[in-house]
Design a protein around this motif. Structure first.
Motif: not given
Length: 524
Positions: A452-477
């Motif tokens: 029944t295990s659930v995979p991470d369907i986005a593992a390895g997928l990348q976004s150039e915008t995500g690289k820029a915004i995720l460090p700050d977004l993750n910290k805020k979250m």
């Protein structure tokens, strides 16, 4: 002395030299190393290299450690290993990467770490993609999905994945003896888990007559930004049990798009649940200042009844320490949950990658790949798996009987944080009836989880915008979730945050880019 006599002496010397070379190249100390199979480099100079990796041990392996020396002998190498505590590895890694003085082989615990990915784009690490095909153990001994999901945005691999079984992902482990004492069943929903946690706090499960136990050995650390909903493995596992999502992205069939889990109503529900649990004392009061090892200590000291970890860590990290505090504790009391709300996470097939900086010349880089390939041979890996014959185990009726205390004292399993091997032929060391029962339990749980295990369907997928915004977004979250859980912010603050990011154009761009990458991978 005649010329004929000289020739005889020289011939004898040559034979002795060859014999000495063969004896030196042989894998000793109980490691049955076949030089015809793995010792092709025996005539070369010893490979000297520096390594940096994680250690879970309070006292790391010394330079003259007997396991290390045996592995060096078997692989014809000399390793200078910098062991870094789990608690501070991310900080140390970032400092090391920023310094430019990078070891020849370095464990990158998150291949999408912003500092590492930036350095990869700048050409600071070897692209090993063209070379891997020449090393059969690297190709066949590491899951294909691990190679796939650790690729950089250019489609290449800049590190060797450290393989891990997909059934071995961290999930809830509960004190079955505490449940039994309190007349409770093993929970399989978050409501049942809450009831068990409440009982662990209020009903004296350790039987000392004091109300001094907590339920969940939890912590929130900056080291876990980007993982477990940004709140780490323990509390993140509860959030995922609400959302049913492994990772940050869920596929929305209706809108034909990925959805970031922060936007899901179930994430809000999980925050209310965690806030209520914290207020009731079901997790440590100093949640925000604890580190991983400190949370583990609560479990080891019989002060917490639930932790999130891999089933295989039972003996090496927790159980023997628990037995010192509670002599009645049995290995089978360390009970892994199969599912929670029908959810358990499928592993990614890897746990970090081993990267080689471009400061290493190409010839040496190839020899390092060969070192890992050789180390992955069963007869070499068994050095850390069982230890050395006569020191860590003896053979009785054809089976290895391991002195686990001695093996643990010599840091044998620490070397898994450099090289790990999975799917080896079954060769179990002989154990006590209790140890065998625990192994059977954990194997049964992993088989059930796999259904029944659930995979991470986005593992390895990348976004150039995500690289820029995720460090700050993750910290805020992380900061906001932590404050809501401990009661410093209301749930309405989360509602406002979600509404804000939904309207952020960069967030929208990241979602579009991730969706496009997902559709490309799945052929939509």
């Amino acid at each position: 002395m005649t010329k004929s006599t000289n020739r005889v002496y020289l011939s004898i010397s040559a034979v002795l030299a060859v014999m000495l070379l063969l004896l030196t190249a042989c894998g000793g100390n109980g490691a049955a190393v076949d030089n015809n199979k793995i010792g092709e480099d025996a005539a070369d100079d010893v490979l000297e290299l520096s390594i940096m990796t994680i250690t879970p041990s309070a006292v790391p392996a010394a330079d003259d450690n007997v396991i290390k020396r045996a592995i060096e002998k078997a692989t014809h190498s000399k390793m200078s290993i910098q062991w870094v505590s789990n608690n501070v590895y991310t900080d140390k890694l970032n400092l090391t990467l920023a310094s430019g003085d990078i070891p020849d082989l370095i464990m990158i615990n998150d291949p999408f770490n912003s500092t590492f990915t930036k350095m990869v784009s700048q050409g600071a690490f070897w692209n090993i993609t063209p070379y891997v095909k020449d090393y059969p153990k690297l190709v066949n001994g590491i899951p294909a999905n691990a190679w796939e999901t650790t690729k950089a945005s250019d489609g290449n691999n800049y590190g060797i994945p450290r393989p891990r079984p997909v059934t071995g992902e961290s999930f809830f482990i509960i004190r079955k003896d505490w449940l039994d004492k309190l007349g409770l069943e093993v929970p399989d929903t978050t409501d049942e888990l809450f009831a068990a946690m409440q009982a662990f706090v209020e009903r004296d499960p350790d039987g000392n007559g004091k109300k001094d136990t907590t339920a969940l050995a939890a912590y929130i650390s900056p080291d876990d930004l980007g993982w477990g909903g940004n709140i780490g493995p323990v509390l993140g596992a509860i959030e995922s049990s609400f959302t049913g999502v492994n990772g940050h992205w869920k596929w929305d069939e209706t809108h034909n798009s990925l959805v970031y889990t922060a936007l899901l109503p179930e994430t809000r529900e999980s925050l209310l649940y965690l806030s209520k649990a914290y207020k009731a004392g079901m997790m440590p009061e100093d949640l925000l200042s604890l580190k991983l090892n400190q949370a583990r200590e609560l479990f080891k000291r019989n002060q917490a009844g639930i932790i999130v970890d891999k089933t295989g860590t039972m003996r090496n990290i927790y159980a023997d320490e628990l037995k010192k505090v509670d002599p009645n504790f049995k290995y089978t009391d360390f009970y892994p949950l199969t599912n929670l709300n029908g959810y358990n996470p499928k592993g990614s097939g890897y746990n970090g990658i081993l990267a080689i900086p471009k400061s290493v010349p190409e010839d040496k880089m190839k020899r390092i790949l060969k070192l890992i390939d050789t180390w992955m041979n069963e007869e070499v890996f068994n050095i850390q798996r069982f230890g050395l014959e006569g020191i860590h185990y003896k053979v009785v009726d054809g089976k290895k009987v391991v002195d686990e205390e001695k093996r643990k004292a010599d840091n044998a399993s620490d070397f898994n944080h450099i090289v790990n091997v999975i799917h080896l032929p079954v060769e179990k060391a002989e154990g006590t009836e209790e140890e065998v029962a625990a192994s059977e339990l954990f194997e049964k749980v992993e088989l059930e989880r796999d259904k029944t295990s659930v995979p991470d369907i986005a593992a390895g997928l990348q976004s150039e915008t995500g690289k820029a915004i995720l460090p700050d977004l993750n910290k805020k979250m992380q900061d906001l979730k932590a404050k809501i859980i401990i009661g410093r912010e209301s749930i309405e603050a989360w509602d406002a945050f979600v509404n804000e990011i939904k309207e952020d154009e960069r967030f929208k761009a990241m979602t579009s880019e991730m969706t496009a990458a997902y559709k490309k991978r799945t052929g939509q």
